[in-house]
Design a protein around this motif. Structure first.
Motif, mmCIF file in Angstrom:
data_model
loop_
_atom_site.group_PDB
_atom_site.id
_atom_site.type_symbol
_atom_site.label_atom_id
_atom_site.label_comp_id
_atom_site.label_asym_id
_atom_site.label_seq_id
_atom_site.Cartn_x
_atom_site.Cartn_y
_atom_site.Cartn_z
ATOM 1 N N CYS A 1 0.837 -1.211 0.000
ATOM 2 C CA CYS A 1 0.000 0.000 0.000
ATOM 3 C C CYS A 1 0.866 1.253 0.000
ATOM 4 N N LYS A 2 0.629 2.132 -0.976
ATOM 5 C CA LYS A 2 1.411 3.370 -1.092
ATOM 6 C C LYS A 2 0.654 4.549 -0.494
ATOM 7 N N ARG A 3 -0.439 4.253 0.111
ATOM 8 C CA ARG A 3 -1.244 5.282 0.783
ATOM 9 C C ARG A 3 -1.768 6.353 -0.169
ATOM 10 N N CYS A 4 -2.096 5.943 -1.353
ATOM 11 C CA CYS A 4 -2.637 6.930 -2.294
ATOM 12 C C CYS A 4 -4.097 7.251 -2.003
ATOM 13 N N GLY A 5 -4.776 6.311 -1.358
ATOM 14 C CA GLY A 5 -6.156 6.578 -0.944
ATOM 15 C C GLY A 5 -7.204 6.423 -2.035
ATOM 16 N N VAL A 6 -6.781 5.934 -3.199
ATOM 17 C CA VAL A 6 -7.743 5.773 -4.289
ATOM 18 C C VAL A 6 -8.859 4.802 -3.899
ATOM 19 N N CYS A 7 -8.456 3.726 -3.224
ATOM 20 C CA CYS A 7 -9.463 2.721 -2.867
ATOM 21 C C CYS A 7 -10.526 3.319 -1.967
ATOM 22 N N ALA A 8 -10.095 4.126 -1.006
ATOM 23 C CA ALA A 8 -11.046 4.717 -0.066
ATOM 24 C C ALA A 8 -12.031 5.615 -0.801
ATOM 25 N N LYS A 9 -11.515 6.318 -1.845
ATOM 26 C CA LYS A 9 -12.417 7.181 -2.611
ATOM 27 C C LYS A 9 -13.423 6.369 -3.404
ATOM 28 N N LYS A 10 -12.967 5.240 -3.923
ATOM 29 C CA LYS A 10 -13.846 4.433 -4.788
ATOM 30 C C LYS A 10 -14.841 3.588 -4.006
ATOM 31 N N CYS A 11 -14.561 3.321 -2.764
ATOM 32 C CA CYS A 11 -15.425 2.404 -2.006
ATOM 33 C C CYS A 11 -16.817 2.996 -1.805
ATOM 34 N N PRO A 12 -17.841 2.334 -2.355
ATOM 35 C CA PRO A 12 -19.190 2.882 -2.227
ATOM 36 C C PRO A 12 -19.758 2.707 -0.821
ATOM 37 N N ALA A 13 -19.099 1.873 -0.015
ATOM 38 C CA ALA A 13 -19.652 1.597 1.309
ATOM 39 C C ALA A 13 -18.904 2.347 2.409
ATOM 40 N N GLY A 14 -17.919 3.123 2.017
ATOM 41 C CA GLY A 14 -17.148 3.853 3.021
ATOM 42 C C GLY A 14 -16.453 2.940 4.006
ATOM 43 N N ALA A 15 -15.957 1.822 3.491
ATOM 44 C CA ALA A 15 -15.392 0.817 4.390
ATOM 45 C C ALA A 15 -13.874 0.916 4.520
ATOM 46 N N ILE A 16 -13.265 1.836 3.765
ATOM 47 C CA ILE A 16 -11.804 1.929 3.825
ATOM 48 C C ILE A 16 -11.407 3.238 4.518
ATOM 49 N N PHE A 17 -10.554 3.134 5.486
ATOM 50 C CA PHE A 17 -10.127 4.365 6.167
ATOM 51 C C PHE A 17 -8.659 4.239 6.542
ATOM 52 N N SER A 18 -8.091 5.344 7.014
ATOM 53 C CA SER A 18 -6.686 5.300 7.399
ATOM 54 C C SER A 18 -6.439 6.223 8.583
ATOM 55 N N LYS A 19 -5.426 5.863 9.332
ATOM 56 C CA LYS A 19 -4.962 6.784 10.357
ATOM 57 C C LYS A 19 -3.797 7.513 9.720
ATOM 58 N N PRO A 20 -3.513 8.730 10.174
ATOM 59 C CA PRO A 20 -2.414 9.456 9.556
ATOM 60 C C PRO A 20 -1.145 8.624 9.535
ATOM 61 N N LYS A 21 -0.464 8.669 8.371
ATOM 62 C CA LYS A 21 0.848 8.031 8.206
ATOM 63 C C LYS A 21 0.837 6.503 8.265
ATOM 64 N N SER A 22 -0.295 5.906 8.344
ATOM 65 C CA SER A 22 -0.275 4.449 8.295
ATOM 66 C C SER A 22 -1.103 3.989 7.100
ATOM 67 N N PRO A 23 -0.860 2.743 6.633
ATOM 68 C CA PRO A 23 -1.555 2.281 5.432
ATOM 69 C C PRO A 23 -3.066 2.210 5.658
ATOM 70 N N TYR A 24 -3.775 2.137 4.545
ATOM 71 C CA TYR A 24 -5.227 2.048 4.607
ATOM 72 C C TYR A 24 -5.662 0.657 5.083
ATOM 73 N N VAL A 25 -6.809 0.609 5.746
ATOM 74 C CA VAL A 25 -7.355 -0.687 6.148
ATOM 75 C C VAL A 25 -8.829 -0.775 5.778
ATOM 76 N N ILE A 26 -9.290 -2.025 5.623
ATOM 77 C CA ILE A 26 -10.690 -2.263 5.261
ATOM 78 C C ILE A 26 -11.454 -2.736 6.487
ATOM 79 N N ASP A 27 -12.583 -2.141 6.706
ATOM 80 C CA ASP A 27 -13.447 -2.605 7.788
ATOM 81 C C ASP A 27 -14.375 -3.680 7.221
ATOM 82 N N ASN A 28 -14.062 -4.910 7.568
ATOM 83 C CA ASN A 28 -14.808 -6.023 6.984
ATOM 84 C C ASN A 28 -16.285 -6.025 7.328
#
Ligand SMILES: Cc1cc2nc3c(=O)[nH]c(=O)nc-3n(C[C@H](O)[C@H](O)[C@H](O)COP(=O)(O)O)c2cc1C
Ligand code: SF4
Ligand code: SF4
Ligand code: SF4
Ligand code: FES
Ligand code: FES
Lengths: 608, 243
Positions: free
Chosen positions: A555-582
């Motif tokens: 993960c390069k932390r670009c955040g594209v996935c979080a933008k594309k997720c229609p369910a708002g299930a991807i988030f990140s804490k500052p400076k750490s990689p993105y995670v998916i809330d299953n």
């Protein structure tokens, strides 16, 4: 007759097949025509405008070809008409933007015939398509049409014709590959009249459009073939059975029949030979199974389109109990060329037991989709990677499904298989009518089998037990496996049911229906086991068995996935990689599509 | 011509169906959709056998496979037994309420169904005999509708069939007892339609529905005299012949 017969006169061929028409190609024709007419004396050579049948490149449509330079434009819009007229027609300039992009070389080509897609093809059945106006019998005749009919009627006896077809090695293009000459011989032998010839234009395979394209784009080739066949076997009545949805095919074939009558090619005393033949069109019954020979004949007779046992062949007792020759559209379209150029020429093309060419509709996960015609014996690899230009998006090839809904899935290890009737059969698939669907790593093979069985369960006529009940139970099991409810013994049960369905069913639909299951179990058993034992869908398709995880290293932390997720299930804490809330993820796969670093991994069923 | 069935030499006529030859020679092949009066469906597939011809084996239905060569037939090979068992299993999951299918299940040692979602309350195996029988009567009151796994036998619009004359032919040919026919208090109910039964004017027994009587009278141009049941009609004809 197969070589190109290009007019020297400036001609614009505008595709008006079903696909291009849907994208306003007829309006393009009208606009261009207006421009040409309005220009009047301004142009030295007035171009001829022609509407043609489907070029087999519908996805790139509307397509137009400008002769004699052979400039090929695709995705033409009405707004391009002015520029085409001003630049190309008046000044001979080429408009780069509209040219065909050869995926293989990454270059734009002036004529599509220079592309890899076309170079490797050989056109026999599709010889005239895109080159002639299907509504104009003169166009057909100009390219050698009805020459074979004259030869057959005046220079050959019926037996000589049948011999020629037999020697050519032509096998039926509708599915089973039955030797055409032998079929005719059987029908000729029976001394019972009337006899019938039928053209099978039902084409029920979803996504296939080989036969439609011939009926729309070159109807006379079918009619000429049928007249020759009818003369050879002694039939005086023919039917063209056309799938009900094919409105344009019905229109073009009707017109062709009418014009053939007008020219004395049909009706009484054809061309003064003393031979009579009438041909009429029958609209299809609207079900996949109506393409099966006995169901088709029942449907022409006005009965329900259900198959019946055929321990007695149709060549002996077919339509209304009389000797009948039923051939596929493409089979008939090959006949005039064989009579015209001879069996020797035809049989020089292809493999030992499959002669000539075959038309395929190449679709799915492949760069160049469309209709192709290739000599028998080219390999699947050539078709998919050279003609088809490989798999889009840098993905990995997984399988190619041939033969329509009840064909089989062929894996990468068999890509060098020469494509002909027998080798596809041996691989557990079949030629069928020529559907070819390419699948990549993102296709789940269990889901693919489920999909085809679902189609077949709805399209089975429901008459006999093994097909109706067997497909239904196999489907039930596949649905369970995809939903994570598969059991260890399921694979064995599927194989056992498959045997009964294949061997005990009444018609070809049931006899071939297990193919999608059998081939996927044979070549992709690990995917079945992953679903059943590990509760995991390796391709990430079966939702119940899929969850996603973001690989923290990739993960390069670009955040594209979080933008594309229609369910708002991807988030990140500052400076750490993105995670998916299953718990929020709806397993739509949008993030995986979007991530350019392949950081989103497919995991098994989510926990809890 | 001579054919061999399960090792037994049998004499067969050209074009005769294997099933007939087997029957004549005391070899039992199970059937469901075949009756001598209404042959030719080939739908249940229970009567499958293996035919060996020119060194090749193929599976065919014996009720419709015509003998045209000196073939060898296996009615009970391992393969046939295995597939027949599967067919019965499939039928039993489809029509669990049918007594007849249950018996077949026992006979072929098909275990209790643990994998499939068995259909509830169903008896019909969709063999098509009832539709054929009604056509043979000349009524065409019922037909098969839909295709694939949603196929079923039904009167038009799933309502009590307007054309039905209550003759009961469909119920009689049904191999699985799927068509309910009830009689009580001088009435017959079939396909949710109630018919008035008529009494024989000689013996006084109820014997047919009024609609059927009218239908036959019209179809065969019978004279409208009294109602006579089959038995009494035979008697009366015999008497007429004697005197
Ligand atoms: C379920 C089923 C569907 C079929 N659909 C078609 C069809 O759409 N077009 C076709 O030409 N043949 C179809 N066939 C094959 C025909 O039964 C028949 O073999 C063929 O039309 C014969 O022509 P050919 O010898 O020229 O191939 C189908 C067969 C089955 C079992
Ligand atoms: S799969 Fe869909 S819902 Fe789940 S994280 Fe990715 S984009 Fe969001
Ligand atoms: S009872 Fe009715 S449906 Fe049944 S055969 Fe007689 S007329 Fe037909
Ligand atoms: S009701 Fe009986 S006769 Fe009619 S199809 Fe069903 S099983 Fe066959
Ligand atoms: S309709 Fe034009 S390419 Fe198919
Ligand atoms: S009895 Fe032969 S198929 Fe049903």
């Amino acid at each position: 007759m197969v070589e190109d017969n290009m007019p020297d006169k400036k001609t614009v061929l505008i595709c008006c097949g079903t696909g291009c028409l849907a994208n306003n190609s007829y309006e393009i024709y009208r606009e261009l025509k207006k421009r040409v007419e309005a220009a009047g004396e301004d142009i030295s050579v007035k171009p001829v405008l022609k509407t043609t049948g489907c070029n087999g490149l519908c996805e790139k449509g509307p397509v137009i070809t400008i002769l004699p330079e052979d400039i090929f434009y695709c995705k033409v819009k009405i707004s391009d008409v002015d520029e085409i007229f001003e630049k190309t027609l008046l000044k001979g300039e080429i408009i780069e933007r509209l040219l065909y992009l050869d995926i293989k070389t990454g270059k734009k080509v002036k004529s599509h015939k220079e592309s890899e897609f076309f170079k490797r093809q050989k056109k026999i059945a599709l010889r005239n398509i895109g080159q002639i106006d299907p509504a104009n019998i003169e166009d057909y005749i100009q390219r050698g049409g009805y020459r074979a009919l004259k030869k057959a009627l005046f220079e050959m006896s019926p037996d000589e014709i049948i011999n020629e077809v037999e020697k050519s090695g032509l096998r039926g293009r509708g599915g089973a590959g039955f030797p055409t000459g032998y079929k005719w011989k059987q029908a000729k032998k029976i001394n019972s009249f009337p006899k019938y010839v039928i053209c099978n234009g039902d084409e029920g395979d979803p996504g296939a459009f080989m036969d439609r394209s011939v009926m729309e784009g070159d109807p006379h080739s079918i009619i000429e073939g049928m007249i020759i066949g009818a003369y050879a076997v002694g039939a005086q009545k023919g039917f063209v059975y056309i799938r009900d949805e094919y409105a344009l095919a019905v229109k073009n074939v009707s017109r062709a029949i009418k014009d053939a009558y007008g020219r004395g090619f049909l009706g009484e005393n054809i061309l003064g030979s003393g031979f009579n033949l009438d041909i009429e069109i029958v609209r299809g019954g609207g079900a996949f199974v109506c393409g099966e020979s006995t169901a088709l004949m029942a449907s022409i007779e006005g009965r329900v389109g259900e198959p019946r046992v055929k321990y007695i062949r149709s060549t002996e007792k077919g339509l209304w109990g009389q000797p009948t020759v039923l051939n596929n559209v493409e089979t008939w379209a090959n006949v005039p060329v064989i009579v015209d150029r001879g069996a020797k020429w035809f049989s020089s093309i292809g493999t030992e037991k499959s002669k000539g060419t075959k038309v395929f509709s190449l679709v799915g996960k492949v760069n160049n989709t469309g209709l192709i015609e290739v000599p028998m014996g080219v390999t699947l690899r050539e078709i998919i990677f050279d003609i088809g230009g490989g798999i889009p998006g840098g993905k990995k090839f997984k399988a190619v499904q041939t033969g329509g809904p009840s064909g089989g899935c062929i894996p990468e290890s068999l890509l060098d298989l020469p494509v002909d009737f027998d080798s596809l059969d041996k691989a557990g698939s079949m030629m069928g009518s020529g559907g070819m669907i390419v699948m990549d790593e993102s296709n789940c093979m269990v889901e693919v089998a489920r999909y085809y069985l679902k189609f077949l369960s709805e399209e089975s006529c429901g008459k006999c037990t093994p097909c109706r009940e067997g497909i239904r139970r196999m489907l039930e099991i596949l649905e369970d496996i995809c939903a994570g409810k598969g059991r260890e013994e399921d694979i064995k049960l599927l194989l056992e049911l498959a045997e009964t369905v294949r061997e005990a069913s009444l018609c070809g639909l049931g006899k071939t229906a297990p193919n999608p299951v059998l081939t996927t179990i044979k070549y992709f058993k690990d995917e079945y086991l992953a679903h059943i034992k590990e509760k995991r869908c390796p391709a990430g398709v079966c939702k119940e068995l899929t969850s996603y995880r973001i690989n923290q290293e990739l993960c390069k932390r670009c955040g594209v996935c979080a933008k594309k997720c229609p369910a708002g299930a991807i988030f990140s804490k500052p400076k750490s990689p993105y995670v998916i809330d299953n718990n929020k993820c709806i397993v739509c796969g949008a993030c995986r599509e979007a991530c350019r670093f392949n950081a989103i991994e497919v995991m098994g069923r989510r926990e809890g | 011509m001579k054919i061999k069935i399960d090792g037994l030499e049998c004499e067969a006529n050209y074009g005769e169906y294997i099933l007939e030859v087997a029957k004549r020679n005391g070899i039992h092949i199970p059937t469901l959709c075949h009756t001598d009066a209404l042959p030719g469906q080939g739908s249940c597939r229970l009567c499958i056998v293996e035919v060996i011809e020119g060194g090749k084996n193929k599976v065919v239905v014996s009720c419709l496979y015509p003998v045209t060569n000196e073939i060898e037939v296996l009615t009970n090979s391992d393969k046939i037994r295995r597939m027949r068992k599967n067919i019965i299993r499939l039928l039993a999951a489809r029509a669990p309420e049918s007594e007849h299918i249950r018996k077949l299940k026992e006979e072929y040692k098909v275990p209790e169904e643990k994998r499939f979602n068995v259909d509830k309350g169903e008896k019909c195996i969709l063999c098509g005999l009832c539709v054929r029988a009604c056509e043979a009567v000349g009524v065409y009151a019922i037909s098969s509708v839909n295709r694939g796994i949603t196929k079923k036998i039904s009167p038009p619009f799933e309502e009590p069939p307007e054309d039905c004359i209550g003759c009961g032919a469909c119920a009689q040919v049904c191999p699985t007892g799927a068509i309910a026919l009830k009689e009580f208090e001088g009435k017959r109910v079939i396909w949710d339609k109630t018919f008035e039964l008529v009494k024989c004017s000689v013996c006084g027994n109820y014997f047919t529905t009024r609609e059927q009587y009218e239908f036959l009278k019209q179809k065969y141009g019978l004279e409208a005299e009294e109602f006579l049941c089959d038995k009494c009609r035979k008697k009366s004809t015999a008497q007429k012949l004697v005197f």
